[in-house]
Design a protein around this motif. Sequence first.
Motif, PDB file in Angstrom:
ATOM      1  N   SER A 416      80.593  87.041  10.365  1.00 52.70           N
ATOM      2  CA  SER A 416      81.268  88.217  10.924  1.00 52.70           C
ATOM      3  C   SER A 416      82.622  87.889  11.548  1.00 52.70           C
ATOM      4  CB  SER A 416      80.375  88.887  11.972  1.00 52.70           C
ATOM      5  OG  SER A 416      80.210  88.036  13.109  1.00 52.70           O
ATOM      6  N   LYS A 417      82.917  86.601  11.725  1.00 51.83           N
ATOM      7  CA  LYS A 417      84.165  86.200  12.379  1.00 51.83           C
ATOM      8  C   LYS A 417      85.258  85.919  11.363  1.00 51.83           C
ATOM      9  CE  LYS A 417      82.074  84.183  16.525  1.00 51.83           C
ATOM     10  NZ  LYS A 417      81.824  82.945  17.290  1.00 51.83           N
ATOM     11  N   THR A 418      86.488  85.910  11.861  1.00 50.93           N
ATOM     12  CA  THR A 418      87.603  85.461  11.038  1.00 50.93           C
ATOM     13  C   THR A 418      87.647  83.939  11.077  1.00 50.93           C
ATOM     14  OG1 THR A 418      89.218  85.439  12.824  1.00 50.93           O
ATOM     15  CG2 THR A 418      88.910  87.530  11.637  1.00 50.93           C
ATOM     16  N   VAL A 419      88.412  83.362  10.173  1.00 47.32           N
ATOM     17  CA  VAL A 419      88.564  81.904  10.135  1.00 47.32           C
ATOM     18  C   VAL A 419      89.091  81.394  11.482  1.00 47.32           C
ATOM     19  CG1 VAL A 419      89.862  80.015   9.078  1.00 47.32           C
ATOM     20  CG2 VAL A 419      88.892  81.828   7.640  1.00 47.32           C
ATOM     21  N   LEU A 420      90.112  82.061  12.006  1.00 48.11           N
ATOM     22  CA  LEU A 420      90.713  81.633  13.279  1.00 48.11           C
ATOM     23  C   LEU A 420      89.718  81.771  14.434  1.00 48.11           C
ATOM     24  CD1 LEU A 420      93.226  80.626  14.755  1.00 48.11           C
ATOM     25  CD2 LEU A 420      93.982  83.011  14.954  1.00 48.11           C
ATOM     26  N   ASP A 421      88.989  82.886  14.477  1.00 44.48           N
ATOM     27  CA  ASP A 421      88.016  83.094  15.556  1.00 44.48           C
ATOM     28  C   ASP A 421      86.880  82.082  15.487  1.00 44.48           C
ATOM     29  OD1 ASP A 421      89.425  85.173  16.625  1.00 44.48           O
ATOM     30  OD2 ASP A 421      88.282  86.752  15.603  1.00 44.48           O
ATOM     31  N   GLU A 422      86.457  81.742  14.275  1.00 48.15           N
ATOM     32  CA  GLU A 422      85.378  80.764  14.110  1.00 48.15           C
ATOM     33  C   GLU A 422      85.762  79.426  14.734  1.00 48.15           C
ATOM     34  OE1 GLU A 422      81.815  78.965  12.951  1.00 48.15           O
ATOM     35  OE2 GLU A 422      82.348  81.096  12.884  1.00 48.15           O
ATOM     36  N   LEU A 423      87.009  79.023  14.519  1.00 45.84           N
ATOM     37  CA  LEU A 423      87.475  77.751  15.072  1.00 45.84           C
ATOM     38  C   LEU A 423      87.747  77.874  16.568  1.00 45.84           C
ATOM     39  CD1 LEU A 423      87.928  74.994  13.768  1.00 45.84           C
ATOM     40  CD2 LEU A 423      90.356  75.508  13.652  1.00 45.84           C
ATOM     41  N   HIS A 424      88.306  79.009  16.983  1.00 45.46           N
ATOM     42  CA  HIS A 424      88.655  79.201  18.395  1.00 45.46           C
ATOM     43  C   HIS A 424      87.397  79.268  19.268  1.00 45.46           C
ATOM     44  CE1 HIS A 424      91.424  81.346  21.513  1.00 45.46           C
ATOM     45  NE2 HIS A 424      91.349  80.039  21.703  1.00 45.46           N
ATOM     46  N   THR A 425      86.318  79.864  18.753  1.00 45.55           N
ATOM     47  CA  THR A 425      85.065  79.939  19.505  1.00 45.55           C
ATOM     48  C   THR A 425      84.505  78.543  19.770  1.00 45.55           C
ATOM     49  OG1 THR A 425      84.557  82.084  18.515  1.00 45.55           O
ATOM     50  CG2 THR A 425      82.723  80.880  19.497  1.00 45.55           C
ATOM     51  N   ALA A 426      84.591  77.686  18.766  1.00 44.37           N
ATOM     52  CA  ALA A 426      84.055  76.330  18.912  1.00 44.37           C
ATOM     53  C   ALA A 426      84.966  75.442  19.761  1.00 44.37           C
ATOM     54  CB  ALA A 426      83.848  75.706  17.530  1.00 44.37           C
ATOM     55  N   TYR A 427      86.285  75.678  19.696  1.00 43.41           N
ATOM     56  CA  TYR A 427      87.244  74.821  20.406  1.00 43.41           C
ATOM     57  C   TYR A 427      88.216  75.711  21.180  1.00 43.41           C
ATOM     58  CZ  TYR A 427      85.131  71.498  17.253  1.00 43.41           C
ATOM     59  OH  TYR A 427      84.206  70.735  16.576  1.00 43.41           O
ATOM     60  N   PHE A 428      87.675  76.359  22.226  1.00 39.48           N
ATOM     61  CA  PHE A 428      88.434  77.368  22.976  1.00 39.48           C
ATOM     62  C   PHE A 428      89.544  76.764  23.830  1.00 39.48           C
ATOM     63  CE2 PHE A 428      84.652  76.157  25.326  1.00 39.48           C
ATOM     64  CZ  PHE A 428      85.149  75.835  26.581  1.00 39.48           C
ATOM     65  N   LYS A 429      89.522  75.445  24.052  1.00 39.58           N
ATOM     66  CA  LYS A 429      90.564  74.815  24.865  1.00 39.58           C
ATOM     67  C   LYS A 429      91.890  74.713  24.115  1.00 39.58           C
ATOM     68  CE  LYS A 429      87.498  72.136  27.884  1.00 39.58           C
ATOM     69  NZ  LYS A 429      87.142  70.800  28.396  1.00 39.58           N
ATOM     70  N   TYR A 430      91.836  74.810  22.779  1.00 43.32           N
ATOM     71  CA  TYR A 430      93.062  74.777  21.976  1.00 43.32           C
ATOM     72  C   TYR A 430      93.707  76.162  22.004  1.00 43.32           C
ATOM     73  CZ  TYR A 430      91.705  70.314  19.810  1.00 43.32           C
ATOM     74  OH  TYR A 430      91.367  69.007  19.580  1.00 43.32           O
ATOM     75  N   ASP A 431      95.037  76.202  22.058  1.00 45.45           N
ATOM     76  CA  ASP A 431      95.675  77.523  21.957  1.00 45.45           C
ATOM     77  C   ASP A 431      95.788  77.916  20.479  1.00 45.45           C
ATOM     78  OD1 ASP A 431      98.067  76.463  20.797  1.00 45.45           O
ATOM     79  OD2 ASP A 431      98.859  76.023  22.790  1.00 45.45           O
ATOM     80  N   VAL A 432      96.049  79.186  20.243  1.00 44.34           N
ATOM     81  CA  VAL A 432      96.036  79.737  18.891  1.00 44.34           C
ATOM     82  C   VAL A 432      97.084  79.068  18.002  1.00 44.34           C
ATOM     83  CG1 VAL A 432      96.465  81.829  17.532  1.00 44.34           C
ATOM     84  CG2 VAL A 432      95.075  81.951  19.604  1.00 44.34           C
ATOM     85  N   THR A 433      98.244  78.762  18.578  1.00 47.66           N
ATOM     86  CA  THR A 433      99.306  78.119  17.785  1.00 47.66           C
ATOM     87  C   THR A 433      98.849  76.781  17.243  1.00 47.66           C
ATOM     88  OG1 THR A 433     100.997  79.206  19.138  1.00 47.66           O
ATOM     89  CG2 THR A 433     101.685  77.308  17.809  1.00 47.66           C
ATOM     90  N   ASP A 434      98.201  75.974  18.117  1.00 51.39           N
ATOM     91  CA  ASP A 434      97.702  74.665  17.680  1.00 51.39           C
ATOM     92  C   ASP A 434      96.629  74.817  16.608  1.00 51.39           C
ATOM     93  OD1 ASP A 434      99.392  73.310  19.369  1.00 51.39           O
ATOM     94  OD2 ASP A 434      97.919  73.149  20.991  1.00 51.39           O
ATOM     95  N   LEU A 466      83.979  71.474   7.312  1.00 56.33           N
ATOM     96  CA  LEU A 466      84.420  70.087   7.483  1.00 56.33           C
ATOM     97  C   LEU A 466      85.465  69.969   8.589  1.00 56.33           C
ATOM     98  CD1 LEU A 466      84.639  68.869   3.772  1.00 56.33           C
ATOM     99  CD2 LEU A 466      83.069  68.041   5.527  1.00 56.33           C
ATOM    100  N   LEU A 467      86.318  70.967   8.715  1.00 59.72           N
ATOM    101  CA  LEU A 467      87.324  70.949   9.782  1.00 59.72           C
ATOM    102  C   LEU A 467      86.649  70.997  11.151  1.00 59.72           C
ATOM    103  CD1 LEU A 467      90.150  71.057  10.941  1.00 59.72           C
ATOM    104  CD2 LEU A 467      90.242  73.494  10.397  1.00 59.72           C
TER     105      LEU A 467
END
Length: 664
Positions: A416-434, A466-467
């Motif tokens: 149900s998530k977008t690619v960006l949200d999937e990664l951001h949920t797992a690694y919320f300390k990273y900002d969106v630009t990174d 893998l990412l």
Amino acid sequence: MSIISVSKLNKYYGTEPVLTDVSFHINEKDRIGIVGANGAGKSTLIKLLTGELAADSGDIFKARDITVGYLKQRDHFPGGGTVEEEMRKIFAWQMQAEKELAEMSEKIEKLHSETGMLTKEQEDMLERYETLQTQFRDRRGYTYKSEIRGILSSLAFSEDFLDKPVDLLSGGERTRLALAALLLRSPDLLLLDEPTNHLDIGTLKWLEDYLAQYKGTLVMISHDRYFLDRTVRRIFEIESHKLTVYEGNYSQYKVKKQQIYEEKLRHYENEMAEIRRQEDMIRRFKAHNTEHLVKRAQSREKRLAMIEKPEKPVMLSEHLRMNFDEKLQSGTDVLFAEGLSMSFTDGSGTRQLFSGVGMDIKRGDRICLVGPNGIGKTTLLRIILGELRADSGLIRLGQNVMPGYYDQEQKSLDPSKTVLDELHTAYFKYDVTDLRSILGSFLFKGDDVFKQVADLAGGEKARLALLKLMMSGANFLILDEPTNHLDISAKEIFEDALLNFPGTMLIVSHDRYLLQRIPTAIYELGRNGITVFHGGYDYYSEKRQSIGSGKAYLNQMVRVTEGKQAEAADIEAAAEKALTKEARAQARIREKQLATEQRRREKLKAAAEERIAGLEEEISSLEEELCRPEVFSDAAKSRELSERLDAAKAELDQAYEAWMEFEG
């Protein structure tokens, strides 16, 4: 003889080009592998050849009366039938003829018993009976039942599967069933889209041997590099919407592609060096500031401006960047297991998967786990991760061990998530630009990061999973079929990343190229535990064959001695105990003899293949020459070339016969 000819083919999806100005020909008995990145247009090309898709422009010419078999990535079995019923549909004519022959035989016998003599009606019926019986024999009427059982058995369908409804089969089982149906039809041209998906190593080897004996033409899409090396003699590469033909198998294609790239790079560097030399001379002329030299500088500038600067050649696979690293180094002991067993219960009762499994994995080990489908490899990984509890046994992770798991079905991804949200949920300390920059290194460019996970293709989901694993910093990678959905270039980059990883890994894989490159040891999972082979796939394959022949001999001796058929597990255990020093020495001698004979056959086979390639090039050249107006208008020249063409074709047939001896 050419059976398919494609000229200036173009295909678009909307305004986006997929294939541009594609031309090639497929000859009778060709063995062609189609390679390219995911989304390059490989399946589109196959669908154009079958007529499932229409080209936007260009021509496709097919030989008359050619039968085509097409294996799709997703089958289309109608619902309701069982496995055996679906296979029997292929032989509908044979089944009907079998029924008619039985009825005619009964009628002839009845008429004869009534009249006691051969009547005209009986004679006519006997003649029809003999004609139908001949057709029945020629169309595999007496063998089709055994062929069905043989193909199904070879593709890992046991007797238990015969009455199972197709609707209840898994995706992998349906793919194998579709492959079985296609091979039973035995068409003139086989078009296969990823035929090795869901096949274990034993079935892969069987399919390689089957295709080696196949007398028709083979065109297939595959990311299995080892399989391509064993089965094809030409490579069609689709890259940047163009198709390039390479003679040879996959390994030969890789060498030639690298050579072409290096040649283009040298040409680019030479041209750029000349441009820089001209620019330097212009600057020097202008620096003297004399009328004569200024005019010469202006003249050179005009000529230089007319020269189109060359583009630097690139290897497209260089765009994907992958690197695994560990946040924390583990202790020396990573995983210890002893006496693990696991069973499951279904409608038919309790079935044992494995027992007596033990492992002792140290830091830096690269272990690949192999075994037949259904033996419980994924189950074992889940036991190690603590997701399942074993029926019995001990399992212990070492100090500072941080496991990271790649699930082949990507169940860890939220659809149900977008690619960006999937990664951001797992690694919320990273900002969106990174995160967008990191996703870009994994080929999620621009608006790709806003795609729903549910809408991603298999290869895209694999890259995203893998990412996430790469960013976890795990020091113990546990990977379940990680290369299944990756294209070839991504596989090779992934393997390089694994080789550079300083931690420990346990990988379930049927990818024999990976099994050759990566492991320090191969663990083979069986019903009664794990057998360890220290080395890559070639070593494992040789040793497995040697052990298998030794056990077959000992099994026979056990059966003779005991006078009865023992259970398979008991025979294997007895074989291990009975394997004396003398038997092992004999096995080593046989192994060396087999290896020597294999090397000799490989050399002869390579020479035969080289001769075949040369003859095919000569035939193609002669056929093109005969089509030239100045040749076919010259009767003498045309006759001479035709004779040379016939001789070359005859020689090619002989060369193929010689080559088939080495393939058998």
